[in-house]
Design an enzyme around this catalytic site. Structure first.
Site, PDB file in Angstrom:
ATOM      1  N   GLY A  49       0.836  -1.187   0.000  1.00  0.00           N
ATOM      2  CA  GLY A  49       0.000   0.000   0.000  1.00  0.00           C
ATOM      3  C   GLY A  49       0.870   1.236   0.000  1.00  0.00           C
ATOM      4  O   GLY A  49       2.086   1.159   0.249  1.00  0.00           O
ATOM      5  N   GLN A  54       3.124   9.840   1.715  1.00  0.00           N
ATOM      6  CA  GLN A  54       4.429   9.213   1.451  1.00  0.00           C
ATOM      7  C   GLN A  54       5.075   9.720   0.162  1.00  0.00           C
ATOM      8  O   GLN A  54       6.270   9.511  -0.042  1.00  0.00           O
ATOM      9  CB  GLN A  54       4.284   7.688   1.397  1.00  0.00           C
ATOM     10  N   CYS A 103       7.109  -0.786   6.434  1.00  0.00           N
ATOM     11  CA  CYS A 103       6.560   0.393   5.762  1.00  0.00           C
ATOM     12  C   CYS A 103       7.608   0.923   4.802  1.00  0.00           C
ATOM     13  O   CYS A 103       8.793   0.994   5.150  1.00  0.00           O
ATOM     14  CB  CYS A 103       6.227   1.460   6.808  1.00  0.00           C
ATOM     15  N   LEU A 104       7.162   1.325   3.612  1.00  0.00           N
ATOM     16  CA  LEU A 104       8.116   1.855   2.614  1.00  0.00           C
ATOM     17  C   LEU A 104       8.804   3.120   3.116  1.00  0.00           C
ATOM     18  O   LEU A 104       9.887   3.462   2.650  1.00  0.00           O
ATOM     19  CB  LEU A 104       7.393   2.136   1.293  1.00  0.00           C
ATOM     20  N   HIS A 145      -3.176   0.402   8.430  1.00  0.00           N
ATOM     21  CA  HIS A 145      -1.843   1.009   8.268  1.00  0.00           C
ATOM     22  C   HIS A 145      -1.912   2.207   7.319  1.00  0.00           C
ATOM     23  O   HIS A 145      -1.339   3.275   7.603  1.00  0.00           O
ATOM     24  CB  HIS A 145      -0.884  -0.070   7.739  1.00  0.00           C
ATOM     25  N   GLU A 146      -2.620   2.049   6.198  1.00  0.00           N
ATOM     26  CA  GLU A 146      -2.669   3.138   5.203  1.00  0.00           C
ATOM     27  C   GLU A 146      -3.487   4.324   5.723  1.00  0.00           C
ATOM     28  O   GLU A 146      -3.105   5.484   5.513  1.00  0.00           O
ATOM     29  CB  GLU A 146      -3.221   2.636   3.870  1.00  0.00           C
ATOM     30  N   HIS A 149      -1.484   6.462   7.990  1.00  0.00           N
ATOM     31  CA  HIS A 149      -0.600   7.418   7.293  1.00  0.00           C
ATOM     32  C   HIS A 149      -1.309   8.743   7.041  1.00  0.00           C
ATOM     33  O   HIS A 149      -0.711   9.818   7.167  1.00  0.00           O
ATOM     34  CB  HIS A 149      -0.169   6.851   5.936  1.00  0.00           C
TER      35      HIS A 149
END
Ligand code: NI
Length: 192
Positions: A49, A54, A103-104, A145-146, A149
């Site tokens: 995701g 981000q 996480c990216l 999680h998304e 963000h």
């Protein structure tokens, strides 16, 4: 379509709340291109995701997709490409599960967080149509999680036991087997 640079932990953009997107704004070429670029960026990085914060855009937009051959999370059940706009998450039931996440925006670190097992996600799709999904297990965790963000929250904030932090290599070496067994049992029991 383009692969965008991904902000990493410490960048203030990851700590700000993204704002709601109006339907007219959502339909503009600029925002539609942003969504296409977010999909490209997520796929290029092998993520499950990606949220707009981000890539430096404070709009409440995230994309999620897990294919069977996801390189970062091969144990996650597939999720079809989903564009999430202005999401609202409602938890269904009290059950939670401990999920090991990465996480990216947090390079080479994983940790264990507690997520709600069943959630209802109300959102707009990329054309501005209202949608509602019920997501369970690891997939519910990915959606939480998304949406975190978009509120300026990272999985790091939700790790209760700092001894669960690992690099990806140490996760593979010492923790993957036990976590994947727990994750598979969860998915078998509650689905996705
Ligand atoms: Ni993330």
């Amino acid at each position: 379509m383009a692969v965008l640079p991904i902000a990493t932990v410490g960048d203030p953009v990851l700590r700000r709340r993204a704002r709601e997107v109006g339907v007219d704004e959502l339909r503009t070429p600029r925002v539609q291109r942003l969504i296409d670029d977010m999909i490209d960026t997520m796929r290029h990085a092998g993520g499950a995701g990606l949220a707009a914060n981000q890539v430096g855009e404070l709009l409440r937009i995230a994309v999620v997709e897990v294919t069977a051959d996801n390189p970062r999370y091969p144990y996650k059940p597939p999720i079809p490409l989903t564009v999430i706009v202005n999401p609202a998450i409602e938890t269904l039931g009290d059950e939670t599960a401990e999920i090991n996440e990465g996480c990216l925006s947090v390079p080479d670190l994983r940790g264990t967080v507690e997520r709600h097992v069943t959630v209802r996600v109300r959102r707009l799709d990329r054309d501005g149509r209202p949608c509602e999904d019920i997501r369970r297990g690891l997939t519910a965790g990915t959606f939480q999680h998304e949406v975190d963000h978009l509120d300026g929250v990272l999985f790091l904030d939700r790790v209760r036991d700092p001894t669960t932090f690992t690099t990806w290599a140490q996760f593979d070496r010492h923790h993957r087997e036990a976590f994947v067994a727990r994750a598979r049992a969860l998915v078998e029991r509650v689905g996705s």
